[in-house]
Scaffold this motif. Structure first.
Motif, PDB file in Angstrom:
ATOM      1  N   LYS A  20       0.844  -1.203   0.000  1.00 24.30           N
ATOM      2  CA  LYS A  20       0.000   0.000   0.000  1.00 24.30           C
ATOM      3  C   LYS A  20       0.878   1.253   0.000  1.00 24.30           C
ATOM      4  O   LYS A  20       0.631   2.185  -0.765  1.00 24.30           O
ATOM      5  CB  LYS A  20      -0.916  -0.029   1.227  1.00 24.30           C
ATOM      6  N   ASP A  21       1.906   1.261   0.848  1.00 26.10           N
ATOM      7  CA  ASP A  21       2.815   2.411   0.901  1.00 26.10           C
ATOM      8  C   ASP A  21       3.563   2.594  -0.415  1.00 26.10           C
ATOM      9  O   ASP A  21       3.715   3.712  -0.905  1.00 26.10           O
ATOM     10  CB  ASP A  21       3.827   2.263   2.037  1.00 26.10           C
ATOM     11  N   GLY A  23       2.625   1.601  -3.430  1.00 29.02           N
ATOM     12  CA  GLY A  23       1.685   2.034  -4.459  1.00 29.02           C
ATOM     13  C   GLY A  23       1.281   3.493  -4.302  1.00 29.02           C
ATOM     14  O   GLY A  23       1.277   4.263  -5.272  1.00 29.02           O
ATOM     15  N   ALA A  24       0.954   3.877  -3.083  1.00 25.85           N
ATOM     16  CA  ALA A  24       0.562   5.265  -2.826  1.00 25.85           C
ATOM     17  C   ALA A  24       1.733   6.203  -3.080  1.00 25.85           C
ATOM     18  O   ALA A  24       1.563   7.295  -3.641  1.00 25.85           O
ATOM     19  CB  ALA A  24       0.059   5.411  -1.390  1.00 25.85           C
ATOM     20  N   GLY A  25       2.918   5.765  -2.686  1.00 30.73           N
ATOM     21  CA  GLY A  25       4.106   6.590  -2.900  1.00 30.73           C
ATOM     22  C   GLY A  25       4.401   6.787  -4.373  1.00 30.73           C
ATOM     23  O   GLY A  25       4.710   7.899  -4.818  1.00 30.73           O
ATOM     24  N   ALA A  26       4.297   5.720  -5.148  1.00 24.50           N
ATOM     25  CA  ALA A  26       4.546   5.814  -6.584  1.00 24.50           C
ATOM     26  C   ALA A  26       3.516   6.732  -7.246  1.00 24.50           C
ATOM     27  O   ALA A  26       3.861   7.531  -8.129  1.00 24.50           O
ATOM     28  CB  ALA A  26       4.511   4.429  -7.214  1.00 24.50           C
ATOM     29  N   THR A  27       2.266   6.631  -6.804  1.00 28.58           N
ATOM     30  CA  THR A  27       1.215   7.488  -7.351  1.00 28.58           C
ATOM     31  C   THR A  27       1.489   8.947  -7.024  1.00 28.58           C
ATOM     32  O   THR A  27       1.424   9.826  -7.891  1.00 28.58           O
ATOM     33  CB  THR A  27      -0.166   7.072  -6.797  1.00 28.58           C
ATOM     34  N   LYS A  28       1.813   9.200  -5.757  1.00 24.96           N
ATOM     35  CA  LYS A  28       2.104  10.563  -5.325  1.00 24.96           C
ATOM     36  C   LYS A  28       3.314  11.128  -6.075  1.00 24.96           C
ATOM     37  O   LYS A  28       3.308  12.285  -6.502  1.00 24.96           O
ATOM     38  CB  LYS A  28       2.402  10.539  -3.820  1.00 24.96           C
ATOM     39  N   GLU A  29       4.333  10.303  -6.215  1.00 28.83           N
ATOM     40  CA  GLU A  29       5.536  10.732  -6.928  1.00 28.83           C
ATOM     41  C   GLU A  29       5.190  11.089  -8.383  1.00 28.83           C
ATOM     42  O   GLU A  29       5.639  12.113  -8.911  1.00 28.83           O
ATOM     43  CB  GLU A  29       6.583   9.626  -6.899  1.00 28.83           C
ATOM     44  N   GLY A  36       4.559  19.149 -11.535  1.00 25.07           N
ATOM     45  CA  GLY A  36       5.706  19.997 -11.222  1.00 25.07           C
ATOM     46  C   GLY A  36       5.787  20.358  -9.749  1.00 25.07           C
ATOM     47  O   GLY A  36       6.480  21.302  -9.367  1.00 25.07           O
ATOM     48  N   ASP A  37       5.099  19.599  -8.904  1.00 19.37           N
ATOM     49  CA  ASP A  37       5.093  19.852  -7.456  1.00 19.37           C
ATOM     50  C   ASP A  37       6.200  19.025  -6.809  1.00 19.37           C
ATOM     51  O   ASP A  37       6.043  17.824  -6.552  1.00 19.37           O
ATOM     52  CB  ASP A  37       3.723  19.484  -6.884  1.00 19.37           C
ATOM     53  N   ALA A  38       7.326  19.660  -6.537  1.00 20.21           N
ATOM     54  CA  ALA A  38       8.487  18.966  -5.997  1.00 20.21           C
ATOM     55  C   ALA A  38       8.215  18.368  -4.613  1.00 20.21           C
ATOM     56  O   ALA A  38       8.730  17.305  -4.285  1.00 20.21           O
ATOM     57  CB  ALA A  38       9.684  19.914  -5.928  1.00 20.21           C
ATOM     58  N   GLN A  39       7.401  19.054  -3.804  1.00 17.49           N
ATOM     59  CA  GLN A  39       7.104  18.552  -2.466  1.00 17.49           C
ATOM     60  C   GLN A  39       6.300  17.261  -2.537  1.00 17.49           C
ATOM     61  O   GLN A  39       6.610  16.297  -1.834  1.00 17.49           O
ATOM     62  CB  GLN A  39       6.350  19.593  -1.647  1.00 17.49           C
ATOM     63  N   THR A  40       5.288  17.205  -3.383  1.00 21.08           N
ATOM     64  CA  THR A  40       4.481  15.985  -3.532  1.00 21.08           C
ATOM     65  C   THR A  40       5.334  14.859  -4.094  1.00 21.08           C
ATOM     66  O   THR A  40       5.232  13.713  -3.645  1.00 21.08           O
ATOM     67  CB  THR A  40       3.264  16.247  -4.439  1.00 21.08           C
ATOM     68  N   GLU A  41       6.195  15.186  -5.037  1.00 19.05           N
ATOM     69  CA  GLU A  41       7.089  14.180  -5.604  1.00 19.05           C
ATOM     70  C   GLU A  41       8.016  13.615  -4.527  1.00 19.05           C
ATOM     71  O   GLU A  41       8.201  12.400  -4.422  1.00 19.05           O
ATOM     72  CB  GLU A  41       7.913  14.789  -6.741  1.00 19.05           C
ATOM     73  N   ALA A  42       8.572  14.486  -3.692  1.00 14.98           N
ATOM     74  CA  ALA A  42       9.467  14.043  -2.622  1.00 14.98           C
ATOM     75  C   ALA A  42       8.715  13.203  -1.584  1.00 14.98           C
ATOM     76  O   ALA A  42       9.240  12.189  -1.098  1.00 14.98           O
ATOM     77  CB  ALA A  42      10.119  15.249  -1.957  1.00 14.98           C
ATOM     78  N   GLU A  43       7.505  13.622  -1.247  1.00 13.29           N
ATOM     79  CA  GLU A  43       6.698  12.841  -0.304  1.00 13.29           C
ATOM     80  C   GLU A  43       6.421  11.449  -0.870  1.00 13.29           C
ATOM     81  O   GLU A  43       6.471  10.454  -0.146  1.00 13.29           O
ATOM     82  CB  GLU A  43       5.372  13.555  -0.013  1.00 13.29           C
ATOM     83  N   GLY A  44       6.139  11.386  -2.162  1.00 11.54           N
ATOM     84  CA  GLY A  44       5.891  10.098  -2.808  1.00 11.54           C
ATOM     85  C   GLY A  44       7.119   9.209  -2.778  1.00 11.54           C
ATOM     86  O   GLY A  44       7.021   8.006  -2.491  1.00 11.54           O
ATOM     87  N   GLY A  46       9.481   9.326  -0.603  1.00  8.44           N
ATOM     88  CA  GLY A  46       9.657   8.907   0.788  1.00  8.44           C
ATOM     89  C   GLY A  46       8.703   7.792   1.182  1.00  8.44           C
ATOM     90  O   GLY A  46       9.099   6.822   1.838  1.00  8.44           O
ATOM     91  N   GLN A  47       7.462   7.913   0.773  1.00  9.56           N
ATOM     92  CA  GLN A  47       6.468   6.886   1.098  1.00  9.56           C
ATOM     93  C   GLN A  47       6.793   5.583   0.380  1.00  9.56           C
ATOM     94  O   GLN A  47       6.652   4.497   0.947  1.00  9.56           O
ATOM     95  CB  GLN A  47       5.069   7.371   0.736  1.00  9.56           C
TER      96      GLN A  47
END
Length: 74
Positions: A20-21, A23-29, A36-44, A46-47
């Motif tokens: 789950k982590d 999959g969600a991380g890859a989606t967020k990334e 172009g949202d670097a923060q969301t990409e980085a969070e993805g 990380g997840q």
């Protein structure tokens, strides 16, 4: 519920949580890259990494359990 059944169920829950982590991380990334949202990409990222770490930890736990079960049979 027997101890073996409980351990098997917990192992499945751990594996599911890791998947789950990841999959969600890859989606967020991916969303972060597309928008172009670097923060969301980085969070993805990380997840996704967190999911990979959970996966490795679960595999290691399963390996140790298999090893100790093998010792008990001898």
């Amino acid at each position: 519920m027997s101890a073996d059944r409980k351990e098997f169920t917990m192992g499945l829950e751990d594996k599911f949580d890791a998947k789950k982590d990841k999959g969600a991380g890859a989606t967020k990334e991916g969303i972060g890259k597309v928008t172009g949202d670097a923060q969301t990409e980085a969070e993805g990222k990380g997840q996704n990494l967190q999911g990979k770490i959970k996966d490795v930890a679960t595999d290691a736990k399963d390996s140790v359990k298999g090893f100790t079960d093998g010792l008990k049979k001898d």
